[in-house]
Design a protein around this motif. Structure first.
Motif, PDB file in Angstrom:
ATOM      1  N   ARG A  45      -6.262  31.786   3.530  1.00 42.86           N
ATOM      2  CA  ARG A  45      -6.949  32.839   2.768  1.00 42.86           C
ATOM      3  C   ARG A  45      -7.035  32.477   1.274  1.00 42.86           C
ATOM      4  O   ARG A  45      -8.076  32.682   0.649  1.00 42.86           O
ATOM      5  CB  ARG A  45      -6.229  34.183   2.947  1.00 42.86           C
ATOM      6  CG  ARG A  45      -6.231  34.715   4.379  1.00 42.86           C
ATOM      7  CD  ARG A  45      -7.585  35.078   4.853  1.00 42.86           C
ATOM      8  NE  ARG A  45      -8.058  36.214   4.076  1.00 42.86           N
ATOM      9  CZ  ARG A  45      -9.164  36.866   4.289  1.00 42.86           C
ATOM     10  NH1 ARG A  45      -9.948  36.493   5.278  1.00 42.86           N
ATOM     11  NH2 ARG A  45      -9.515  37.862   3.554  1.00 42.86           N
ATOM     12  N   LEU A  46      -5.932  31.957   0.726  1.00 42.78           N
ATOM     13  CA  LEU A  46      -5.950  31.575  -0.684  1.00 42.78           C
ATOM     14  C   LEU A  46      -6.928  30.431  -0.943  1.00 42.78           C
ATOM     15  O   LEU A  46      -7.659  30.435  -1.942  1.00 42.78           O
ATOM     16  CB  LEU A  46      -4.543  31.173  -1.142  1.00 42.78           C
ATOM     17  CG  LEU A  46      -3.563  32.317  -1.349  1.00 42.78           C
ATOM     18  CD1 LEU A  46      -2.163  31.781  -1.577  1.00 42.78           C
ATOM     19  CD2 LEU A  46      -4.004  33.187  -2.512  1.00 42.78           C
ATOM     20  N   TRP A  47      -6.932  29.454  -0.056  1.00 43.05           N
ATOM     21  CA  TRP A  47      -7.867  28.332  -0.196  1.00 43.05           C
ATOM     22  C   TRP A  47      -9.301  28.844  -0.194  1.00 43.05           C
ATOM     23  O   TRP A  47     -10.101  28.486  -1.065  1.00 43.05           O
ATOM     24  CB  TRP A  47      -7.652  27.336   0.945  1.00 43.05           C
ATOM     25  CG  TRP A  47      -8.577  26.153   0.870  1.00 43.05           C
ATOM     26  CD1 TRP A  47      -9.902  26.116   1.217  1.00 43.05           C
ATOM     27  CD2 TRP A  47      -8.256  24.849   0.404  1.00 43.05           C
ATOM     28  NE1 TRP A  47     -10.427  24.875   1.015  1.00 43.05           N
ATOM     29  CE2 TRP A  47      -9.427  24.070   0.508  1.00 43.05           C
ATOM     30  CE3 TRP A  47      -7.110  24.251  -0.085  1.00 43.05           C
ATOM     31  CZ2 TRP A  47      -9.474  22.733   0.145  1.00 43.05           C
ATOM     32  CZ3 TRP A  47      -7.158  22.924  -0.436  1.00 43.05           C
ATOM     33  CH2 TRP A  47      -8.322  22.179  -0.331  1.00 43.05           C
ATOM     34  N   ASN A  48      -9.621  29.652   0.788  1.00 41.60           N
ATOM     35  CA  ASN A  48     -10.998  30.140   0.922  1.00 41.60           C
ATOM     36  C   ASN A  48     -11.385  31.083  -0.208  1.00 41.60           C
ATOM     37  O   ASN A  48     -12.573  31.257  -0.497  1.00 41.60           O
ATOM     38  CB  ASN A  48     -11.188  30.822   2.274  1.00 41.60           C
ATOM     39  CG  ASN A  48     -11.164  29.838   3.413  1.00 41.60           C
ATOM     40  OD1 ASN A  48     -11.417  28.644   3.232  1.00 41.60           O
ATOM     41  ND2 ASN A  48     -10.830  30.310   4.598  1.00 41.60           N
ATOM     42  N   TRP A  49     -10.421  31.695  -0.856  1.00 44.97           N
ATOM     43  CA  TRP A  49     -10.702  32.603  -1.959  1.00 44.97           C
ATOM     44  C   TRP A  49     -10.886  31.844  -3.273  1.00 44.97           C
ATOM     45  O   TRP A  49     -11.767  32.159  -4.064  1.00 44.97           O
ATOM     46  CB  TRP A  49      -9.565  33.619  -2.057  1.00 44.97           C
ATOM     47  CG  TRP A  49      -9.655  34.577  -3.207  1.00 44.97           C
ATOM     48  CD1 TRP A  49     -10.725  35.336  -3.570  1.00 44.97           C
ATOM     49  CD2 TRP A  49      -8.622  34.860  -4.140  1.00 44.97           C
ATOM     50  NE1 TRP A  49     -10.429  36.089  -4.664  1.00 44.97           N
ATOM     51  CE2 TRP A  49      -9.126  35.822  -5.039  1.00 44.97           C
ATOM     52  CE3 TRP A  49      -7.324  34.421  -4.310  1.00 44.97           C
ATOM     53  CZ2 TRP A  49      -8.375  36.333  -6.081  1.00 44.97           C
ATOM     54  CZ3 TRP A  49      -6.585  34.948  -5.337  1.00 44.97           C
ATOM     55  CH2 TRP A  49      -7.109  35.892  -6.209  1.00 44.97           C
ATOM     56  N   ILE A  50     -10.061  30.797  -3.503  1.00 46.34           N
ATOM     57  CA  ILE A  50     -10.041  30.126  -4.802  1.00 46.34           C
ATOM     58  C   ILE A  50     -10.858  28.831  -4.822  1.00 46.34           C
ATOM     59  O   ILE A  50     -11.676  28.605  -5.714  1.00 46.34           O
ATOM     60  CB  ILE A  50      -8.584  29.826  -5.222  1.00 46.34           C
ATOM     61  CG1 ILE A  50      -7.833  31.133  -5.432  1.00 46.34           C
ATOM     62  CG2 ILE A  50      -8.530  28.977  -6.473  1.00 46.34           C
ATOM     63  CD1 ILE A  50      -6.354  30.964  -5.666  1.00 46.34           C
ATOM     64  N   GLU A  53     -14.906  28.557  -5.191  1.00 47.50           N
ATOM     65  CA  GLU A  53     -15.445  28.985  -6.481  1.00 47.50           C
ATOM     66  C   GLU A  53     -15.022  28.049  -7.613  1.00 47.50           C
ATOM     67  O   GLU A  53     -15.819  27.728  -8.495  1.00 47.50           O
ATOM     68  CB  GLU A  53     -14.986  30.404  -6.800  1.00 47.50           C
ATOM     69  CG  GLU A  53     -15.625  31.448  -5.914  1.00 47.50           C
ATOM     70  CD  GLU A  53     -15.184  32.857  -6.278  1.00 47.50           C
ATOM     71  OE1 GLU A  53     -14.798  33.082  -7.443  1.00 47.50           O
ATOM     72  OE2 GLU A  53     -15.229  33.718  -5.389  1.00 47.50           O
ATOM     73  N   VAL A  54     -13.779  27.605  -7.612  1.00 47.69           N
ATOM     74  CA  VAL A  54     -13.266  26.816  -8.730  1.00 47.69           C
ATOM     75  C   VAL A  54     -13.734  25.363  -8.645  1.00 47.69           C
ATOM     76  O   VAL A  54     -14.212  24.792  -9.623  1.00 47.69           O
ATOM     77  CB  VAL A  54     -11.719  26.887  -8.780  1.00 47.69           C
ATOM     78  CG1 VAL A  54     -11.166  25.953  -9.842  1.00 47.69           C
ATOM     79  CG2 VAL A  54     -11.264  28.311  -9.044  1.00 47.69           C
ATOM     80  N   PHE A  55     -13.590  24.743  -7.472  1.00 50.27           N
ATOM     81  CA  PHE A  55     -13.888  23.313  -7.334  1.00 50.27           C
ATOM     82  C   PHE A  55     -15.139  23.027  -6.505  1.00 50.27           C
ATOM     83  O   PHE A  55     -15.487  21.876  -6.295  1.00 50.27           O
ATOM     84  CB  PHE A  55     -12.695  22.585  -6.692  1.00 50.27           C
ATOM     85  CG  PHE A  55     -11.459  22.642  -7.539  1.00 50.27           C
ATOM     86  CD1 PHE A  55     -11.362  21.907  -8.710  1.00 50.27           C
ATOM     87  CD2 PHE A  55     -10.397  23.432  -7.162  1.00 50.27           C
ATOM     88  CE1 PHE A  55     -10.222  21.963  -9.489  1.00 50.27           C
ATOM     89  CE2 PHE A  55      -9.243  23.494  -7.935  1.00 50.27           C
ATOM     90  CZ  PHE A  55      -9.157  22.764  -9.106  1.00 50.27           C
ATOM     91  N   GLY A  56     -15.769  24.042  -5.994  1.00 46.56           N
ATOM     92  CA  GLY A  56     -16.977  23.845  -5.205  1.00 46.56           C
ATOM     93  C   GLY A  56     -16.685  23.266  -3.829  1.00 46.56           C
ATOM     94  O   GLY A  56     -17.563  22.644  -3.217  1.00 46.56           O
ATOM     95  N   LEU A  57     -15.469  23.429  -3.330  1.00 49.11           N
ATOM     96  CA  LEU A  57     -15.106  22.925  -2.013  1.00 49.11           C
ATOM     97  C   LEU A  57     -15.502  23.939  -0.941  1.00 49.11           C
ATOM     98  O   LEU A  57     -15.658  25.122  -1.212  1.00 49.11           O
ATOM     99  CB  LEU A  57     -13.599  22.656  -1.943  1.00 49.11           C
ATOM    100  CG  LEU A  57     -13.062  21.616  -2.943  1.00 49.11           C
ATOM    101  CD1 LEU A  57     -11.550  21.576  -2.877  1.00 49.11           C
ATOM    102  CD2 LEU A  57     -13.641  20.258  -2.634  1.00 49.11           C
ATOM    103  N   GLY A  58     -15.622  23.467   0.284  1.00 50.04           N
ATOM    104  CA  GLY A  58     -15.966  24.353   1.380  1.00 50.04           C
ATOM    105  C   GLY A  58     -14.748  25.143   1.855  1.00 50.04           C
ATOM    106  O   GLY A  58     -13.607  24.883   1.472  1.00 50.04           O
ATOM    107  N   THR A  59     -15.010  26.116   2.701  1.00 49.44           N
ATOM    108  CA  THR A  59     -13.922  26.908   3.271  1.00 49.44           C
ATOM    109  C   THR A  59     -13.269  26.132   4.411  1.00 49.44           C
ATOM    110  O   THR A  59     -13.844  25.180   4.947  1.00 49.44           O
ATOM    111  CB  THR A  59     -14.452  28.262   3.802  1.00 49.44           C
ATOM    112  OG1 THR A  59     -15.429  27.999   4.786  1.00 49.44           O
ATOM    113  CG2 THR A  59     -15.044  29.085   2.677  1.00 49.44           C
TER     114      THR A  59
END
Length: 142
Positions: A45-50, A53-59
């Motif tokens: 959840r934290l990965w998909n939330w942060i 948006e911050v690094f432009g990485l996928g979920t």
């Protein structure tokens, strides 16, 4: 008859104690698994939330998050601390302990010369000391 009943009570208590231990162990294993799965879910959840948006990485999915979690644990350790840092603190304790004992050790190191002193001067010095005590006691009596 009493001996048989006492034996049965002892065996019953041992079985009861063993069963309680087994239940506790199973409960802790289940609790550990649940905590591990919840930590993995939280990581996802934290990965998909942060990260998007911050690094432009996928979920990531739950299983990808589990892989990231395991990889991070392998790379950065399992949180128990390393034996090296523990060894350093033990080393510091030994150094501090040695500093406290140095006057005693210095005195103790001087005792290695005791036998030589006793052979050269000690025996005569002791006889002189005893003679002085006898003379003082003799003077007090008069």
């Amino acid at each position: 008859m009493e001996h048989k009943q006492e034996f049965e009570r002892v065996v019953e208590k041992k079985v009861e104690h063993t069963v309680k231990k087994v239940v506790k162990i199973i409960a802790f294993v289940i609790l550990g698994i649940i905590v591990f799965l919840l930590a993995n879910y939280l990581l996802m959840r934290l990965w998909n939330w942060i990260m998007p948006e911050v690094f432009g990485l996928g979920t990531v999915t739950y299983w990808q998050a589990l892989g990231i979690f395991v990889l991070a644990k392998l790379l950065f350790g399992f949180g128990g601390g390393s034996g090296k840092s523990k060894g350093k603190s033990d080393h510091k304790k030994r150094i501090q302990h040695n500093k406290k004992c140095t006057p005693w050790r210095r005195d103790f190191d001087e005792w290695k010369h005791y036998d030589q002193f006793w052979q050269e001067e000690g025996e005569q010095a002791f006889k002189n000391f005893v003679d002085n005590i006898k003379n003082e006691n003799h003077d007090k009596e008069q």
